[in-house]
Design an enzyme around this catalytic site. Sequence first.
Site, PDB file in Angstrom:
ATOM      1  N   CYS A 188       0.834  -1.199   0.000  1.00 44.31           N
ATOM      2  CA  CYS A 188       0.000   0.000   0.000  1.00 44.31           C
ATOM      3  C   CYS A 188       0.871   1.252   0.000  1.00 44.31           C
ATOM      4  CB  CYS A 188      -0.968   0.026   1.175  1.00 44.31           C
ATOM      5  SG  CYS A 188      -2.230   1.305   1.006  1.00 44.31           S
ATOM      6  N   CYS A 367      -5.683   2.459  -4.679  1.00 48.10           N
ATOM      7  CA  CYS A 367      -5.194   3.068  -3.445  1.00 48.10           C
ATOM      8  C   CYS A 367      -6.196   4.128  -3.015  1.00 48.10           C
ATOM      9  CB  CYS A 367      -3.820   3.698  -3.656  1.00 48.10           C
ATOM     10  SG  CYS A 367      -3.179   4.489  -2.161  1.00 48.10           S
TER      11      CYS A 367
END
Length: 438
Positions: A188, A367
Amino acid sequence: MASAARQMSRSAARTYASVTTPAAQHHRVVIVGGGTGGVTVAAQLLRKQQGEKADIAILDPAATHHYQPGWTLVGAGLKPLSAMHRPLPDIIPQGVKHYPLNVSSFNPENNSIKTAEGVDVTYDYLVVAPGLETNFAGISGLTEALQDPATQVSSIYSDKTVEQVWKNIKSLKEGKAIFTQPAGIVKCAGAPQKILWMALSQWSKDGVRSNIDAAFATGAGAMFAVPKYAQALEDLRVQRHVEGLFQHNLVSVDAKSKVATFKNLADGGKEVQREFDFLHVVPPQKPWDFVAKSPLADAAGWVDVDKSTTQHTKYSNVFSLGDASSMPNSKTAAAISSQAPVLVNNLLATMSGKEKLNAQYDGYASCPLLTGHNELMLCEFKYGGVPKETFSKYLGGQEKPRRLFYHLKKDLFPYVYWNNFVKGTWYGPRGLSAPKFD
């Protein structure tokens, strides 16, 4: 695996193995890793094999399964940590055998796995999904700093340290705040700055933002890897008066002196020292040694798979997805939502004797990048950094932060994760609609 810390102790796992598990086991499909990738594949395999006798096993020593995308919410004071984890045995699908064992080595030539507890597990087909290792020890002084709340050093990248992030944000009233992102691959990749933006937003709400000098120190050369979103985030950085320390890689933390030392990668690795009153650290990350040192790994240590089919480049009965794989996309849970159905389709095709694998993964990842309270930039993209936006035809470009996206991240996605994703009924941008492959 299900926990970056691999929470079940090796001694406990050995006790389990010696008391309840024979020294050799065989299963048609063995999945290494009980995290998002492993559990989702197991659940989707079971659904695809309805009416058949499935023989699936998961190897993972962790006691707890974590919803790691939720750690940003915890660090920002939006959710309690208790809502972000469940016991791993409760998450593994019914009918799947769970071995709480530590993998020590792979022998793909003989379709076998050795564990640290002395149990050999053999397979017909293997799925490798143990995640990656967050290497806190890779930064000198960081482990010690995180153990002492008085240091004002914290990280959202562990369930052991994430609650301290929120405490540190709330306690800071003035001074120098530094947020870091390491060079290289991290899971991430937007998370290091999500907590930056949320902290700035909280300090604005508390009326102390003007007293705090904020800096974002990243080993990368830009705010984000996808140019469209990188520019939008760079504009935000400038507008919100955040100093950008690009190609600055954190190498050590002196908690006593409150000094962080970086290597300036753009200046031959010259060391740069910065004082801090608040330091949020994202540790460097790497493949697990038992993967990196195995015949399954590529030169960088990741499981060497075809980026479109998820099948191993050498061993046709081996597949991989998620953070451990060599697929050159962003390592996110959203990526797994698109990888899993491709892997399952191609695995079943291989099991039925087909050589042509029709399911193709295009590199989709997402994201959901928090940029403050009630706003979020929903970055969606595929291989090559090409945007692949779900809502743009209805709302316009997703580089614009929106309140709707904020509530997707904060309220909808955690619910979907526990109720659909790990149960094999969530397919990312397709929602509950499973993709069909020719």
